[in-house]
Motif scaffolding. Sequence first.
Motif: not given
Length: 629
Positions: A388-414
Amino acid sequence: PPSSEPPPRPPPPSPQPPPPPSPPPRTGAVTVAVVGVPEALPLDALGPDAQPTAGDIVFLQPGGVACGSVPADAQYGGQVVVGPGPSANVTVLAAARGLALCHARDGANTVRIDAFEVDALGVTCAGITGSCETETVAVLAAAANSVRFRGVGIASEPVRPDEAAFVAQGTVQAACALAANTAACVDAQCSAAVAGGSPAAIVAAGGFATFTDLEATGTFELCYKFGDREGRPWALFAGRTLRAVDVQAMADLGASDTRTVAGVPLDLVFSGAGVSSADRAYFVPPGVDCLAAGAYSLAYGLAYGGIQQVGTAGGATFVFDAPTAGLELCYGFGGYAGGAFVKYADLAVDAVGVTGPAYTVAVAGVEETMVLSGVGLAEGDLFRWVAPDAAACDAPALAEGTLGPNLGASFTFAVSTESGPAKLCYQFAGEAFAAFGDVAADAFEVYADQDIEVVAGVPEVTGIAGYGVQDGDTVFFVDASVASGGCAAAAPQAALGGEMTVSGGVISINVPTGAAALELCYRFSGEAYARYSSVLLTAYALDVPAARVFAVVGVAEEVVFTGVGVKEGDRAKWVRPGDDCTTSPAGHGGTRLDDPSVAIADYQNVRTGGLAEFAFVTGASELRLCYRF
């Protein structure tokens, strides 16, 4: 009490300005001329005594000015030499009423001839929505524009309606520059322009005329035909010009389209006829009418970019707070109708962005699937969650993914988001990652490496440590032999304590039989069960001895305890029937045989292998065992 002072006197009335002077009364017949068109003065109608003779000088001047007191003015035709007849043609260049005829016989003794006056008809200004521009009038291209003409003799309609037309600036003057009869040439050129499709209209009462389908190709000048008598020619009023303004294109400086990410500055350049630094622009949702500037600011504020001033190169920068598709342009030309805003629905901007869900709960280490909402989202877009305090979007990702069909987003927080809910960064195709702080996700987890120890058959209360643990969550334990991640397939078993609900931050456990290294299945409210293999439950239990224990007074008796959880450091003692485990024991001493100097509440320590020795000093039967794991 009433005052003895006299009441104050009212202030004296403020002085009023004197009324405007009344025009001088008409003294004779009226000759009507048109500005720029030669008009024959009716000198032959004068009596013999008043008639000028050939060679005399006549000129016109305002009726309130004494003849000879000022020189002849070129705008009223200047000095005219009387010809045979007598005759004189005058060309007045300024619209006026009640011009008087002055006669200078032999160049001297200038007198006023009261037999007639001259009215010079002309257009002094034109404008729209009540304005009256003395020079250029701005109108909208490809729209119906009501232009009001004002001046002398406008729309008097004694014979027929006036007519007005706008022709390309300079064309009539260029064509008639060398003409022998300029007025006739102007009439012919204006007539030809009207026949060729130049914008023309009938002038209605009040001086209003409607012009449509004006092309934004430059400046037009006015041809006007008064209807005070038949045969009036067209007259050119080159100083009364009209310019059709139009926004013909809108370009994004950073791309070929007009799509922007909400919250990211968008630089636009407007081009077209009349675009200038005096203009302003804003955007409205599709189908919404343009508003006055104040009303727009009250209604929308900065949600759709606010009202922006156009720069010298036609540029303006907008930051759209609210993602909206098809925002339509409202443009205010500085020279048009006092800056009124005009709708250009075909010039639109898509402000793309993610609008929800506002808050999502995930479980660390478990794949979460959610459906995003917003404007412009498409399969294949990328997203990432950052602190939440990341200054920019290039900060380390806590989770990430690619938008799938029907706007579904799947991801896993480590790991969990114990420092605060993560915020979403989203990358639309062709754009950079942009943060959407109103879309957040929390990753809950049960802390690893927890050992929970209970005694089989004895209800106990214990807490489970973790981030996001709350009342209403449910738990159960499974045998380690169940396949890893098998919470979904395994059902809570009563022999292992069944399913328990968190209440008051704790759970109540009662495992009926001994069990070792049971693994935790935990379900955060609204989520699926997750397996935590390092959170272990042991239910301690003693095996029932195969035979009764016998001891001899004065002889240390070794007793070997077995069962789940029996280990060195446990303690045991024997009590009389009916006594509880807090009562002092009878029958053996309270000194630990492995350390005779320390007495521990009459308990004996259990040593390696479950061995404990008891030295009974008196005889007793059916003593009961108390055991503390």
